[in-house]
Design a protein around this motif. Structure first.
Motif, PDB file in Angstrom:
ATOM      1  N   CYS A 284       0.648  -0.814  -0.042  1.00 37.38           N
ATOM      2  CA  CYS A 284      -0.039   0.047   0.045  1.00 37.38           C
ATOM      3  C   CYS A 284       0.697   1.165  -0.023  1.00 37.38           C
TER       4      CYS A 284
ATOM      5  N   GLU B 294       1.440   5.508  -1.915  1.00 39.09           N
ATOM      6  CA  GLU B 294       1.638   6.947  -1.423  1.00 39.09           C
ATOM      7  C   GLU B 294       3.120   7.269  -1.808  1.00 39.09           C
TER       8      GLU B 294
ATOM      9  N   ASN C  99       1.293  16.847  -7.105  1.00 39.59           N
ATOM     10  CA  ASN C  99       0.782  17.431  -5.681  1.00 39.59           C
ATOM     11  C   ASN C  99       1.870  17.731  -5.000  1.00 39.59           C
TER      12      ASN C  99
ATOM     13  N   ARG D 173       4.716  -3.746   3.720  1.00 38.52           N
ATOM     14  CA  ARG D 173       4.944  -4.858   4.680  1.00 38.52           C
ATOM     15  C   ARG D 173       5.941  -5.961   3.809  1.00 38.52           C
TER      16      ARG D 173
ATOM     17  N   PHE E 294      -0.270  -6.357  11.223  1.00 34.68           N
ATOM     18  CA  PHE E 294      -0.018  -7.888  10.974  1.00 34.68           C
ATOM     19  C   PHE E 294       0.863  -8.476  11.922  1.00 34.68           C
TER      20      PHE E 294
ATOM     21  N   CYS F  94      -0.344   4.553   8.294  1.00 37.12           N
ATOM     22  CA  CYS F  94      -0.741   3.226   7.583  1.00 37.12           C
ATOM     23  C   CYS F  94      -1.936   3.771   6.515  1.00 37.12           C
ATOM     24  N   PRO F  95      -1.289   4.059   5.463  1.00 37.08           N
ATOM     25  CA  PRO F  95       0.041   4.256   5.106  1.00 37.08           C
ATOM     26  C   PRO F  95       0.214   5.867   5.511  1.00 37.08           C
TER      27      PRO F  95
ATOM     28  N   ARG G 185       1.008   9.576   5.077  1.00 36.57           N
ATOM     29  CA  ARG G 185       0.722  10.800   4.008  1.00 36.57           C
ATOM     30  C   ARG G 185       1.971  11.274   3.194  1.00 36.57           C
TER      31      ARG G 185
ATOM     32  N   MET H 109      -8.707  -5.049   8.347  1.00 37.25           N
ATOM     33  CA  MET H 109      -7.909  -5.624   7.508  1.00 37.25           C
ATOM     34  C   MET H 109      -8.112  -5.503   5.972  1.00 37.25           C
TER      35      MET H 109
ATOM     36  N   ARG I 247      -6.608  -3.513   3.362  1.00 38.13           N
ATOM     37  CA  ARG I 247      -5.086  -3.810   2.939  1.00 38.13           C
ATOM     38  C   ARG I 247      -5.196  -5.209   2.234  1.00 38.13           C
ATOM     39  N   LEU I 248      -6.007  -5.777   1.768  1.00 36.22           N
ATOM     40  CA  LEU I 248      -5.964  -6.320   0.598  1.00 36.22           C
ATOM     41  C   LEU I 248      -5.556  -5.898  -0.792  1.00 36.22           C
TER      42      LEU I 248
ATOM     43  N   TYR J 237      -5.234  -2.604  -2.084  1.00 39.36           N
ATOM     44  CA  TYR J 237      -4.997  -1.334  -1.787  1.00 39.36           C
ATOM     45  C   TYR J 237      -5.287  -0.285  -2.446  1.00 39.36           C
ATOM     46  N   MET J 238      -5.734  -0.554  -3.904  1.00 41.44           N
ATOM     47  CA  MET J 238      -6.174   0.405  -4.778  1.00 41.44           C
ATOM     48  C   MET J 238      -7.730   0.577  -4.532  1.00 41.44           C
TER      49      MET J 238
ATOM     50  N   ARG K 290      -6.550  12.079  -8.779  1.00 43.70           N
ATOM     51  CA  ARG K 290      -6.716  11.078  -7.724  1.00 43.70           C
ATOM     52  C   ARG K 290      -6.612  11.821  -6.270  1.00 43.70           C
ATOM     53  N   GLU K 291      -5.678  12.819  -6.429  1.00 39.86           N
ATOM     54  CA  GLU K 291      -5.789  13.494  -5.257  1.00 39.86           C
ATOM     55  C   GLU K 291      -7.076  14.361  -4.686  1.00 39.86           C
TER      56      GLU K 291
ATOM     57  N   LEU L  76      -8.970  11.402  -3.107  1.00 38.31           N
ATOM     58  CA  LEU L  76      -8.503  11.020  -1.893  1.00 38.31           C
ATOM     59  C   LEU L  76      -8.908  12.274  -0.835  1.00 38.31           C
TER      60      LEU L  76
ATOM     61  N   GLU M 247     -10.646  11.449   2.624  1.00 35.21           N
ATOM     62  CA  GLU M 247     -10.188  12.040   3.878  1.00 35.21           C
ATOM     63  C   GLU M 247     -11.354  12.956   4.757  1.00 35.21           C
TER      64      GLU M 247
ATOM     65  N   GLN N 194      -8.981   9.487   6.800  1.00 37.93           N
ATOM     66  CA  GLN N 194      -7.860   8.873   6.172  1.00 37.93           C
ATOM     67  C   GLN N 194      -7.842   8.957   4.790  1.00 37.93           C
ATOM     68  N   ARG N 195      -6.708   9.157   3.975  1.00 38.71           N
ATOM     69  CA  ARG N 195      -6.769   8.988   2.629  1.00 38.71           C
ATOM     70  C   ARG N 195      -7.179   7.631   1.795  1.00 38.71           C
ATOM     71  N   MET N 196      -6.389   6.542   2.433  1.00 34.01           N
ATOM     72  CA  MET N 196      -6.570   5.220   1.712  1.00 34.01           C
ATOM     73  C   MET N 196      -7.226   4.293   2.500  1.00 34.01           C
ATOM     74  N   MET N 197      -6.868   3.875   3.765  1.00 34.48           N
ATOM     75  CA  MET N 197      -7.389   2.923   4.573  1.00 34.48           C
ATOM     76  C   MET N 197      -8.523   3.530   5.473  1.00 34.48           C
TER      77      MET N 197
ATOM     78  N   GLY O 115      -1.286  -7.297  -3.568  1.00 33.80           N
ATOM     79  CA  GLY O 115      -2.056  -7.367  -2.373  1.00 33.80           C
ATOM     80  C   GLY O 115      -3.200  -8.125  -2.450  1.00 33.80           C
TER      81      GLY O 115
END
Lengths: 162, 409
Positions: free
Chosen positions: A38, A42, A50, A76, A111, A133-134, A136, B81, B84-85, B87-88, B153-154, B157, B161, B166-169, B405
């Motif tokens: 992941c 980032e 950006n 990971r 994990f 996680c992750p 920025r 969890m 995080r599989l 992650y896109m 993409r920003e 995100l 957010e 959070q941006r991703m997870m 992932g």
């Protein structure tokens, strides 16, 4: 108030060899183009429009470990990947640095299981840990600048003995 | 530290042809550290000159033990969890997981939550396809498309957010609804994006669709026939580029997709270029879906009132003893799920993302298995790569848009 000032007036800058070497290393540090999970996304975002890491002399990511100075372990590290990471690190020429990007690379993150190294520092020496996680992209850039500070204080003597 | 797995030539002899054993064909290792394998995929290539004779994927470099880790957590806590599989497509994974849990315990989701879920997941689909476009462009030495795609993409995100912090997870989608309602700025941010994005898609098309270099690298490369696509069980844009009209959003609508008017792009050529065109069209269709969902976004609560499964809002905890008890019970013990096994699937940007969930009466899943689309889609790579140049293999890997992932879990 000594010779530096007089020479400075004449357009000459005096410094130490150590400072020049460290300065030049931080101005063109090439990271390795190498992502695990992941955090790699980032890391790409930090390179893109950006956030633009090229402001810090890092626009060139090298796919070959032989041409890179910095390994950003982005993601990971599994038990199968660990030895590969080690081999890649060993293939990088001195001086070499490593950033553990994200919680997984720093400490295993969420994990805590059979498959993941609890931190990439079990495999390679790490200079800077970046939390998140992750993290920025700003956090990664902060990690890189922290590494620059560290590199700025390095002694040539230590590099010889390393 | 575990040692590097040394594989002797005898171990892989059965995988390669006679010509490789006699030394006429070359065996080349591509990855696990290779900029074009989109992660840590390793390919063992058998080459006749520059032509790929055989391509053997070696996976597992990102095996994370996610399924096992999820079984050790309660249903609510296991959700982190799932981000995080793949992650896109983090919110898409959330959706697959929460839908499975809701099906297992028979939990209703308010309409507003369903509509917001669709918006969030479609935004994520756009973000995922943007990464596909950026990475594939980069592999084919089109640097500028990478910078354009990440710019948009920003924006997505930023919206995620805004909602989740959070941006991703994000883990924004929860069993029974959402973590919380969207903030007031959400409407403006999404509408701004919808206004800007269609023009930006035209920009990408102007850069690539008729670009002779890009077309030469993509058109006619890695042709997947309809029969092969069905045999190998590929799903998603790859399947649709090979002429099969199959999209779970249309075929088995979930989360209110049946209310929205959108088309499923289907092309018949089955080459890398067709896969690219399908994804470009999916950008436009996702925009259409988000537009409709925004226009008729219903009011009301965003999480179920069923306190046996969904924790009460924090504001109630200070005034209601019941709420405090529910909150405490749900976050310490979790909720028990019946002894049953269910399968629930959603259409992720890569194809059918399914969750098989088995409850044993306790608060933790007895078994959870993910049917991840990238795994099946990678299986078809040896078929696609055969007979092409190594340089074309890069375009093929890019066009099947795998996420490691997702494969290794």
């Amino acid at each position: 108030m000594g010779v530096e000032q007089k020479l400075g007036d004449m357009g000459i800058v005096t410094t130490t060899l150590e400072q020049v070497v460290n300065w030049s290393r931080t101005r063109a540090m090439w990271p390795m183009l190498f992502g695990l999970a992941c955090c790699a996304i980032e890391m790409m975002a930090a390179q893109a429009s950006n956030y633009d890491m090229s402001r810090f002399g890092m626009e060139l990511m090298r796919a070959s470990p032989r041409q890179s100075d910095l390994m950003i372990v982005a993601g990971r590290v599994s038990k199968k990947m660990g030895p590969v990471v080690r081999r890649l690190y060993d293939q990088m020429p001195e001086p070499q640095w490593a950033i553990a990007m994200g919680d997984c690379a720093s400490c295993g993150g969420v994990f805590n299981n059979y498959a993941i190294f609890q931190g990439v520092d079990e495999v390679i020496p790490v200079d800077v840990y970046v939390a998140g996680c992750p993290p920025r992209p700003e956090a990664l850039i902060h990690g890189v600048l922290t590494l620059y500070e560290k590199v700025g204080g390095e002694k040539l003597k230590d590099a010889v003995n390393r | 530290m575990t040692e590097l797995q040394e594989v002797s030539f005898d171990d892989i002899k059965h995988l390669v042809s006679e010509r490789a054993i006699s030394g006429e064909n070359m065996l080349l290792n591509m990855g696990p550290q290779h900029p074009s394998t989109h992660g840590v995929l390793r390919l063992l290539l058998e080459l006749d000159g520059e032509t790929v004779v055989n391509c053997i994927p070696d996976i597992g470099y990102l095996h994370t033990g996610i399924e096992k880790n999820m079984e050790a957590k309660t249903y609510q806590k296991a959700e982190v969890m799932s981000d995080r599989l793949d992650y896109m497509n983090t919110t898409g994974n959330n959706l697959a997981y929460v839908m499975a849990v809701e099906k297992l315990v028979d939990l209703d989701v308010p309409e507003r939550a369903q509509a917001i879920r669709v918006i969030i997941v479609e935004l994520q689909r756009i973000a995922s396809h943007l990464i596909f476009l950026a990475a594939t462009g980069l592999d084919l030495a089109a640097q500028s498309i990478f910078l354009y795609c990440f710019r948009e993409r920003e924006m997505i995100l930023d919206i995620l957010e805004l909602c989740s912090g959070q941006r991703m997870m994000t883990t924004y989608l929860r069993p029974g609804g959402l973590w919380r309602d969207v903030p007031p700025e959400f409407d403006g941010a999404v509408r701004d994006f919808l206004k800007i994005f269609p023009k930006r898609v035209d920009e990408y098309e102007a850069l690539l669709t008729k670009n002779p270099i890009f077309v030469d690298r993509m058109a006619g490369i890695g042709i997947l026939t309809r029969e092969d696509a069905l045999t190998y069980g590929v799903t998603g844009p790859i399947l649709r580029a090979s002429g099969v009209d199959w999209d779970l959003r249309k075929a088995r609508p979930y989360s209110g997709y049946e209310q929205y008017d959108f088309d499923v792009p289907v092309l018949t050529k089955g080459d890398s270029y067709a896969r690219y065109l399908v994804r470009i069209e999916e950008f436009r269709q996702s925009v259409r879906i988000i537009q409709q969902a925004m226009d008729k976004l219903p009011g009301g609560p965003v999480r179920s009132e069923n306190r046996k499964f969904v924790p009460p809002p924090r504001s109630e905890i200070g005034v209601s003893m019941e709420a405090l008890i529910h909150h405490f019970k749900l976050w310490t013990e979790g909720f028990p799920a019946p002894k049953a096994s269910i399968y629930s699937a959603v259409e992720s940007p890569r194809g059918e993302l399914g969750v098989f969930l088995e409850g044993d009466g306790g608060p933790k899943p007895y078994r959870i298995h993910w049917r991840t689309p990238s795994f099946e889609n990678l299986g078809v790579l040896p078929v696609l790569a055969k007979g092409h140049f190594v340089a074309d293999l890069v375009a093929i890997i890019g066009s099947i848009d795998i996420v490691l992932g997702d494969i290794d879990r």
